[in-house]
Design a protein around this motif. Sequence first.
Motif, PDB file in Angstrom:
ATOM      1  N   ALA A  29      21.231 -16.367  32.773  1.00  0.00           N
ATOM      2  CA  ALA A  29      22.564 -17.197  32.957  1.00  0.00           C
ATOM      3  C   ALA A  29      22.862 -17.125  34.301  1.00  0.00           C
ATOM      4  N   LEU A  30      22.327 -16.297  35.281  1.00  0.00           N
ATOM      5  CA  LEU A  30      22.596 -16.171  36.454  1.00  0.00           C
ATOM      6  C   LEU A  30      22.179 -17.330  37.455  1.00  0.00           C
ATOM      7  N   GLY A  31      20.982 -17.990  36.980  1.00  0.00           N
ATOM      8  CA  GLY A  31      20.481 -19.031  37.790  1.00  0.00           C
ATOM      9  C   GLY A  31      20.101 -18.760  39.237  1.00  0.00           C
ATOM     10  N   GLU A  32      19.411 -17.681  39.514  1.00  0.00           N
ATOM     11  CA  GLU A  32      18.662 -17.483  40.597  1.00  0.00           C
ATOM     12  C   GLU A  32      17.685 -18.484  40.726  1.00  0.00           C
ATOM     13  N   PRO A  33      17.563 -19.570  41.816  1.00  0.00           N
ATOM     14  CA  PRO A  33      16.602 -20.456  41.704  1.00  0.00           C
ATOM     15  C   PRO A  33      15.250 -20.018  41.950  1.00  0.00           C
ATOM     16  N   ALA A  34      14.993 -18.890  42.382  1.00  0.00           N
ATOM     17  CA  ALA A  34      13.719 -18.459  42.611  1.00  0.00           C
ATOM     18  C   ALA A  34      13.037 -17.416  41.452  1.00  0.00           C
ATOM     19  N   ALA A  35      14.230 -17.263  40.401  1.00  0.00           N
ATOM     20  CA  ALA A  35      13.701 -16.464  39.378  1.00  0.00           C
ATOM     21  C   ALA A  35      12.935 -17.132  38.390  1.00  0.00           C
ATOM     22  N   GLU A  36      11.901 -16.141  37.433  1.00  0.00           N
ATOM     23  CA  GLU A  36      11.249 -16.698  36.475  1.00  0.00           C
ATOM     24  C   GLU A  36      11.788 -17.333  35.257  1.00  0.00           C
ATOM     25  N   MET A  37      13.155 -16.606  34.724  1.00  0.00           N
ATOM     26  CA  MET A  37      13.314 -16.946  33.500  1.00  0.00           C
ATOM     27  C   MET A  37      14.220 -18.112  33.286  1.00  0.00           C
ATOM     28  N   PRO A  38      15.160 -18.481  34.334  1.00  0.00           N
ATOM     29  CA  PRO A  38      15.636 -19.819  34.542  1.00  0.00           C
ATOM     30  C   PRO A  38      14.378 -21.194  34.082  1.00  0.00           C
ATOM     31  N   ALA A  39      13.376 -21.125  35.157  1.00  0.00           N
ATOM     32  CA  ALA A  39      12.505 -21.966  35.041  1.00  0.00           C
ATOM     33  C   ALA A  39      11.584 -22.150  33.790  1.00  0.00           C
ATOM     34  N   THR A  40      11.579 -20.769  33.112  1.00  0.00           N
ATOM     35  CA  THR A  40      10.720 -20.572  31.980  1.00  0.00           C
ATOM     36  C   THR A  40      11.616 -21.538  31.053  1.00  0.00           C
ATOM     37  N   ALA A  41      12.914 -21.208  30.835  1.00  0.00           N
ATOM     38  CA  ALA A  41      13.771 -21.938  29.863  1.00  0.00           C
ATOM     39  C   ALA A  41      13.854 -23.355  30.082  1.00  0.00           C
ATOM     40  N   VAL A  42      13.698 -23.778  31.398  1.00  0.00           N
ATOM     41  CA  VAL A  42      13.623 -25.373  31.600  1.00  0.00           C
ATOM     42  C   VAL A  42      12.319 -25.997  31.098  1.00  0.00           C
ATOM     43  N   SER A  43      11.028 -25.198  31.534  1.00  0.00           N
ATOM     44  CA  SER A  43       9.827 -25.834  31.310  1.00  0.00           C
ATOM     45  C   SER A  43       9.587 -25.875  29.716  1.00  0.00           C
ATOM     46  N   LEU A  44      10.244 -24.898  28.880  1.00  0.00           N
ATOM     47  CA  LEU A  44       9.731 -24.933  27.554  1.00  0.00           C
ATOM     48  C   LEU A  44      10.727 -25.575  26.755  1.00  0.00           C
ATOM     49  N   GLY A  45      11.846 -26.169  27.456  1.00  0.00           N
ATOM     50  CA  GLY A  45      12.616 -27.091  26.492  1.00  0.00           C
ATOM     51  C   GLY A  45      13.815 -26.109  25.803  1.00  0.00           C
ATOM     52  N   ALA A  46      14.055 -25.116  26.447  1.00  0.00           N
ATOM     53  CA  ALA A  46      15.022 -24.134  25.651  1.00  0.00           C
ATOM     54  C   ALA A  46      16.560 -24.688  25.582  1.00  0.00           C
ATOM     55  N   THR A  47      17.393 -24.358  24.673  1.00  0.00           N
ATOM     56  CA  THR A  47      18.624 -24.622  24.473  1.00  0.00           C
ATOM     57  C   THR A  47      19.519 -23.479  24.869  1.00  0.00           C
ATOM     58  N   ILE A  48      20.874 -23.522  25.424  1.00  0.00           N
ATOM     59  CA  ILE A  48      21.221 -22.479  25.858  1.00  0.00           C
ATOM     60  C   ILE A  48      22.565 -22.422  24.939  1.00  0.00           C
ATOM     61  N   GLU A  49      22.876 -21.421  24.001  1.00  0.00           N
ATOM     62  CA  GLU A  49      23.864 -21.503  23.027  1.00  0.00           C
ATOM     63  C   GLU A  49      25.274 -20.886  23.940  1.00  0.00           C
ATOM     64  N   ILE A  50      26.423 -21.562  23.836  1.00  0.00           N
ATOM     65  CA  ILE A  50      27.357 -20.946  24.582  1.00  0.00           C
ATOM     66  C   ILE A  50      28.818 -20.991  23.690  1.00  0.00           C
ATOM     67  N   THR A  51      29.645 -19.915  23.975  1.00  0.00           N
ATOM     68  CA  THR A  51      30.746 -19.682  22.934  1.00  0.00           C
ATOM     69  C   THR A  51      31.895 -19.515  23.834  1.00  0.00           C
ATOM     70  N   SER A  52      33.116 -19.840  23.776  1.00  0.00           N
ATOM     71  CA  SER A  52      34.388 -19.464  24.109  1.00  0.00           C
ATOM     72  C   SER A  52      35.437 -19.195  23.133  1.00  0.00           C
ATOM     73  N   SER A  53      36.436 -18.815  23.449  1.00  0.00           N
ATOM     74  CA  SER A  53      37.591 -18.895  22.274  1.00  0.00           C
ATOM     75  C   SER A  53      37.822 -20.147  21.797  1.00  0.00           C
ATOM     76  N   ALA A  54      37.786 -21.358  22.782  1.00  0.00           N
ATOM     77  CA  ALA A  54      38.073 -22.438  22.262  1.00  0.00           C
ATOM     78  C   ALA A  54      36.962 -22.967  21.603  1.00  0.00           C
ATOM     79  N   ARG A  55      35.679 -23.243  21.736  1.00  0.00           N
ATOM     80  CA  ARG A  55      34.713 -24.047  21.433  1.00  0.00           C
ATOM     81  C   ARG A  55      33.257 -23.343  21.384  1.00  0.00           C
ATOM     82  N   THR A  56      32.389 -23.980  20.735  1.00  0.00           N
ATOM     83  CA  THR A  56      31.041 -23.364  20.959  1.00  0.00           C
ATOM     84  C   THR A  56      30.086 -24.746  21.179  1.00  0.00           C
TER      85      THR A  56
END
Lengths: 161, 289
Positions: free
Chosen positions: B117-144
């Motif tokens: 979630a932090l999105g440091e551009p040099a970090a491994e986990m954001p790029a891994t999520a992008v490369s594998l085609g992951a989906t980020i689930e997001i929730t707020s009081s108003a919507r999901t």
Amino acid sequence: MSEHAIELTVNGHCHATRVEARTSLGEFLRDGLGYTGTHLACEHGVCGACTVMIDGRAMRSCLMLAVQADGAEVTTVEGLAEADGTLHPVQQALKDNFGLQCGFCTPGVAITMACVTRDNAGVEAPRMEDALTTAMSGHICRCTGYQGIRRAIRQLAGAST
Amino acid sequence: MKPAPFDYVRPASVGEACRVLAESGGGATVIAGGQTLMPLLNLRMSQPFVLVDINGIPELKGVSRVEGGTRVGPATRQADALEDETLARHLPAFITALGHVGHYQTRNRGTIGGSVALGEPAAEMPATAVSLGATIEITSSARTRSVPADEFYVGPYMTVLEPDELVTGIVYPDWPDGHLVLFREVAQRAGDFALVGLVGALALEGGAITRAGIAWFGMGPTPIRARQAEAALVGASLAGIDAEAVARAAVADTAPFDDHHASAEYRRTVGARIFARALRETLDLRSAA
Ligand code: FES
Ligand code: FES
């Protein structure tokens, strides 16, 4: 700023007190409870001097708030040796091998070593040496040039040199 | 060193967390493992009024199998994910990349969601999520809502996440059994952020590549999909792959910066090298097996 009642165990002793939200666990251990064996250097997660055990895991106490340690069991370097003063094997190994000079980084190094040796107990020497060496990436030592620490690691791993 | 004053809350549920975020009108920051946020607080680069600690929310922890993929709770500790058998079986690229995140001590506290979630551009986990085609689930009081990792990152430490929103899960789609892992990074020291790195997966069938997902980290303001390289690889037979040419295509998609660690030119040169090497290594491993 909010203030919070917390209760935690440090080296087997219970402490119940109040902390400001922004107080880091490292600062609280030192200034709040007097466990000054935990050293704070960079205070932003780079050096590893502040490493303590939280519920058995080595973590940086500058990267955690005291309020987040509510209910936790913390072990600092003061908690490693036996009550009669017999050093923990990792402390003995550091001592035997000149693994410290000024000693500022050492409490953190010792905590990490204690966790890694416990988690890998019984593995063969090369694997233990590897696990310990890898975990050392999380510590900066400005004195020893790491060679004394590496010798201590080899002693702990039971390697022949 | 002391963070600027803030109020601390530790909600017990996602609903409660979202309520606090909504009521704080943008003044709240979520803390999970805190391994990147705490330095920012200590250095006063981040000064929230309210810190919302999600470590006490059980539903945000753990790994589970879902339809067509694997779901990782954002508050799952990196050290726990590294030991997780479901992840090891289904997402070997994720595990390889995770082994390079921070240090033993920071992985004991740091979380998967924090890194994603932090999105440091040099970090491994954001790029891994992008490369594998992951989906980020997001929730707020108003919507999901669900956002493809590809569209989640908009700049360094900037994502499409609104101030009242919380990441509640990261879903990584399944890749075919036996798919191959592509991973390489160059960092100044073990555990440091990479100067340049790449992560991804390749699926093969009958000596040809059927699916490719590759992303760079440290090569621009966000993780960057190596789209041209993916296009060049899919459908190619192993014998016909020119690793250097594919690496050049991969670098063409990047937008690296100069900084005090390395120049953009260095990153492009080294990037092309490690890309070609990773490709050769990964595909040779396969042909040797
Ligand atoms: S004082 Fe905590 S890592 Fe340096
Ligand atoms: S002994 Fe001085 S910093 Fe390590």
